[in-house]
Design a protein around this motif. Structure first.
Motif, PDB file in Angstrom:
ATOM      1  N   CYS A  16     -78.527  32.245 -67.292  1.00  0.00           N
ATOM      2  CA  CYS A  16     -77.622  31.508 -66.399  1.00  0.00           C
ATOM      3  C   CYS A  16     -76.189  31.928 -66.661  1.00  0.00           C
ATOM      4  O   CYS A  16     -75.753  31.995 -67.805  1.00  0.00           O
ATOM      5  CB  CYS A  16     -77.767  30.003 -66.607  1.00  0.00           C
ATOM      6  N   GLY A  18     -73.670  30.235 -65.938  1.00  0.00           N
ATOM      7  CA  GLY A  18     -72.879  29.057 -66.296  1.00  0.00           C
ATOM      8  C   GLY A  18     -73.089  28.656 -67.743  1.00  0.00           C
ATOM      9  O   GLY A  18     -72.186  28.760 -68.563  1.00  0.00           O
ATOM     10  N   CYS A  19     -74.324  28.232 -68.084  1.00  0.00           N
ATOM     11  CA  CYS A  19     -74.574  27.687 -69.424  1.00  0.00           C
ATOM     12  C   CYS A  19     -75.197  28.709 -70.355  1.00  0.00           C
ATOM     13  O   CYS A  19     -75.458  28.413 -71.516  1.00  0.00           O
ATOM     14  CB  CYS A  19     -75.454  26.451 -69.327  1.00  0.00           C
ATOM     15  N   CYS A  35     -78.929  26.841 -61.305  1.00  0.00           N
ATOM     16  CA  CYS A  35     -79.466  26.618 -62.648  1.00  0.00           C
ATOM     17  C   CYS A  35     -80.033  25.204 -62.763  1.00  0.00           C
ATOM     18  O   CYS A  35     -79.320  24.233 -62.508  1.00  0.00           O
ATOM     19  CB  CYS A  35     -78.384  26.825 -63.699  1.00  0.00           C
ATOM     20  N   ASN A  37     -80.611  23.708 -65.344  1.00  0.00           N
ATOM     21  CA  ASN A  37     -80.016  23.073 -66.516  1.00  0.00           C
ATOM     22  C   ASN A  37     -78.584  22.590 -66.248  1.00  0.00           C
ATOM     23  O   ASN A  37     -78.261  21.423 -66.489  1.00  0.00           O
ATOM     24  CB  ASN A  37     -80.040  24.068 -67.677  1.00  0.00           C
ATOM     25  N   CYS A  38     -77.715  23.462 -65.742  1.00  0.00           N
ATOM     26  CA  CYS A  38     -76.292  23.084 -65.596  1.00  0.00           C
ATOM     27  C   CYS A  38     -75.835  23.037 -64.138  1.00  0.00           C
ATOM     28  O   CYS A  38     -74.673  22.777 -63.857  1.00  0.00           O
ATOM     29  CB  CYS A  38     -75.405  24.055 -66.369  1.00  0.00           C
ATOM     30  N   HIS A  40     -75.282  25.341 -62.087  1.00  0.00           N
ATOM     31  CA  HIS A  40     -74.424  26.445 -61.654  1.00  0.00           C
ATOM     32  C   HIS A  40     -75.039  27.118 -60.419  1.00  0.00           C
ATOM     33  O   HIS A  40     -76.193  27.504 -60.429  1.00  0.00           O
ATOM     34  CB  HIS A  40     -74.270  27.467 -62.796  1.00  0.00           C
TER      35      HIS A  40
HETATM   36 ZN   LIG Z   1     -76.958  26.947 -66.354  1.00  0.00          ZN
END
Ligand SMILES: [Zn+2]
Lengths: 273, 291
Positions: A16, A18-19, A35, A37-38, A40
């Protein structure tokens, strides 16, 4: 002996942006390249954008034959241009055409940042203008996905003139009651932002998209006070009154469909009769 | 003088509590005769409530009207939007300076018809009130409204506005960005529209803040709402009365409504004696429940 053994990237995984978390490509694709998770929102190619936006198999590319000359004989332009074409399979940094969202006809333009930073030269500008004018011709709403670092410097003043040309095309839509919605994706900058992008009837943006007129470094130099942490993000721009709404990629199709049908209520009625 | 509408509703609340208890009893009661007796009492209580409300609400003074207009259980703009409209898509930008949350606006469908909705939005708790700036719009709010009105004209969408504000934002920032011009320009834009406009005063119609988005072909008021030239809080409160202001002359020409003069409140007894409104929508005095 190389110091580090070069690792072949595993095609099943992606990191990712982003993270930095490692994600399963399958999950990532299923989540529209956002993403899990984050959240993004990763940049999309124009094909990916078509896939997440329009009804299946409804999009037809138009004006596909247009490509740029090298009017200024700008150093290395031709070489870079050909390279970008080979790499992306595109003729220039923007694709236009028609498609449907929830069955409703839309004239669209989709910029692709992967092609020379989505920069706006004569072809990019011409295709934006044609997408807008096509809305007038077909009496259907226009949706433009922006993604651009700005005007294409290799075409010099001709690139600058695209700002005027596209703005005139927006005016044509206004005069004819054709709704025009712009979607700012990461990044939407400079000459694009200062022309057709910012005068749409409605402006949506993807979360955290970079949106601004000058590069952040230039702004920092021109600014005495400290620059806000989220400077030139979609969230900052929303607070500044320049956006109407930040829309998650998963909601984008429904939001566009809904807005187009509400603003274009007379157009749809006209098409039926 | 009352500080809250709750003060005169207190007897009603007591009676209602009694009714609830009696109803619970009646539900459990197996003996048919006793049950009937209970039901008779319930009916009697309900009649008393209704009588009390009828009498009390027909005798409200101006200040009490203001309190009622501000009562926080009243439905706010977003409540009306949620229950009367579909597909509302809120749009934020004024394309000038900032996002104003004291006015909400955007396209929606009313009975399937595409419309533009604009309205002041109050908050229900401290955070919400701060976020909404107590429904006191800044220039940004009116400039956003102007954008919406332009869009309504361009795409032939009727406009519905909900009025519920004590006043426009009186702060220094609003002054420096031209709050007066923003209100005037918004009214001007509304006069220019050729699509129909309906405005509804749903609570407080306070001064320029209200009329900035209330130039309409039809102006409706919910019962127990108020429409006034200055925010009531600026008027002497000790007497409980709002001092009369000289009524302004109506604008020349056409069917559009005239300007508000002194406190216009809407109830059965004092409706529309100034000719400002085109209609008063009557509802039960205890109006704080959404349809
Ligand atoms: Zn992410």
């Amino acid at each position: 002996m190389p110091l580090r053994k070069a690792q072949a990237p595993n095609p099943n995984f992606i990191q990712c942006k982003g993270c930095k978390k490692t994600l399963f490509v399958a999950d990532f694709e299923a989540n529209l390249r956002v993403c899990p998770n984050c959240d993004h929102h990763h940049r999309l190619t124009w094909q990916q954008r078509v896939e997440v936006t329009f009804d299946i198999n409804s999009f037809t590319e138009l004006d596909a034959e247009l490509y740029s000359g090298d009017p200024l004989q700008f150093p290395e332009y031709e070489e870079k241009y050909l390279q970008a074409q080979t790499k992306s399979g595109m003729k220039d940094s923007l694709v236009n055409g028609t498609g449907t969202i929830d069955g409703q006809l839309i004239s669209a333009a989709i910029a692709d940042f992967h092609f020379m930073g989505g920069s706006m030269g004569s072809v990019n500008g011409e295709k934006v203008a044609r997408a807008l004018e096509r809305g007038v011709e077909l009496r259907c709403p226009v949706v433009i996905f922006c993604a651009s670092g700005g005007a294409r410097m290799q075409e010099g003043l001709l690139s600058l003139m695209q700002m005027a040309k596209t703005t005139a095309a927006v005016d044509k839509c206004r005069q004819n009651g054709i709704p025009y919605i712009a979607v700012f994706t990461d990044p939407t900058m400079a000459g694009v932002l200062a022309s057709y992008a910012s005068i749409a009837d409605i402006i949506l943006a993807e979360p955290k998209a970079l949106i601004g007129f000058a590069g952040a470094r230039v702004s920092a130099q021109a600014q005495v006070l400290k620059i806000p942490d989220d400077f030139q993000t979609a969230e900052f721009v929303l607070r500044s009154g320049m956006l109407d709404r930040i829309v998650h990629r998963k909601e984008m199709k429904a939001t566009l469909g809904n807005l187009c049908s509400m603003l274009g209520h007379r157009l749809t009625a006209g098409a039926k009769s | 003088m009352a500080n809250s509408w709750k003060e005169w509703e207190k007897p009603v609340l007591d009676l209602e509590e009694g009714v609830t208890k009696l109803k619970a009893l009646a539900d459990k009661e197996t003996d048919a005769i006793k049950r009937e007796a209970l039901e008779t009492r319930i009916e009697e209580f309900e009649k008393r409530i209704e009588n009390f409300l009828d009498v009390r609400y027909s005798r409200l003074g101006p200040w009490e009207q203001v309190l009622l207009a501000r009562a926080d259980p009243r439905p706010y703009t977003l409540d009306y939007i949620q229950s009367l409209f579909t597909d509302f898509t809120e749009l934020d930008g004024d394309r000038r300076y900032g996002a104003d949350h004291a006015i909400v606006a955007g396209p929606a469908r009313f009975n399937g018809q595409s419309v533009i909705v604009v309205g002041h939005q109050k908050g229900r708790n401290i955070q919400e009130r701060a976020h909404r700036n107590f429904a006191m719009a800044k220039p940004e709010g009116y400039r956003k409204a102007i954008r919406m009105f332009e869009m309504a004209e361009r795409f032939r969408m009727p406009v519905i506005t909900f009025i519920d504000t004590p006043a426009a934002d009186p702060g220094v920032e609003s002054e420096s960005r031209g709050i007066s011009e923003a209100i005037a320009a918004s009214m001007l834009k509304m006069f220019e529209l050729t699509v129909p406009i309906v405005s509804v005063v749903i609570g407080e119609g306070g001064s320029g803040g209200a009329i900035g988005i209330a130039i309409a072909n039809r102006v409706l008021m919910q019962e127990h709402s108020v429409y006034s030239v200055i925010p009531p809080k600026d008027a002497p409160q000790s007497s409980g009365a709002i001092p009369p202001k000289k009524p302004k002359p109506p604008p020349p020409s056409n069917s559009l409504p005239t300007l508000p003069s002194n406190l216009g409140s809407s109830n059965k007894s004092s409706k529309n004696h100034l000719g400002v409104l085109t209609e008063i929508r009557l509802r039960r005095p205890k109006l704080f429940v959404m349809p």
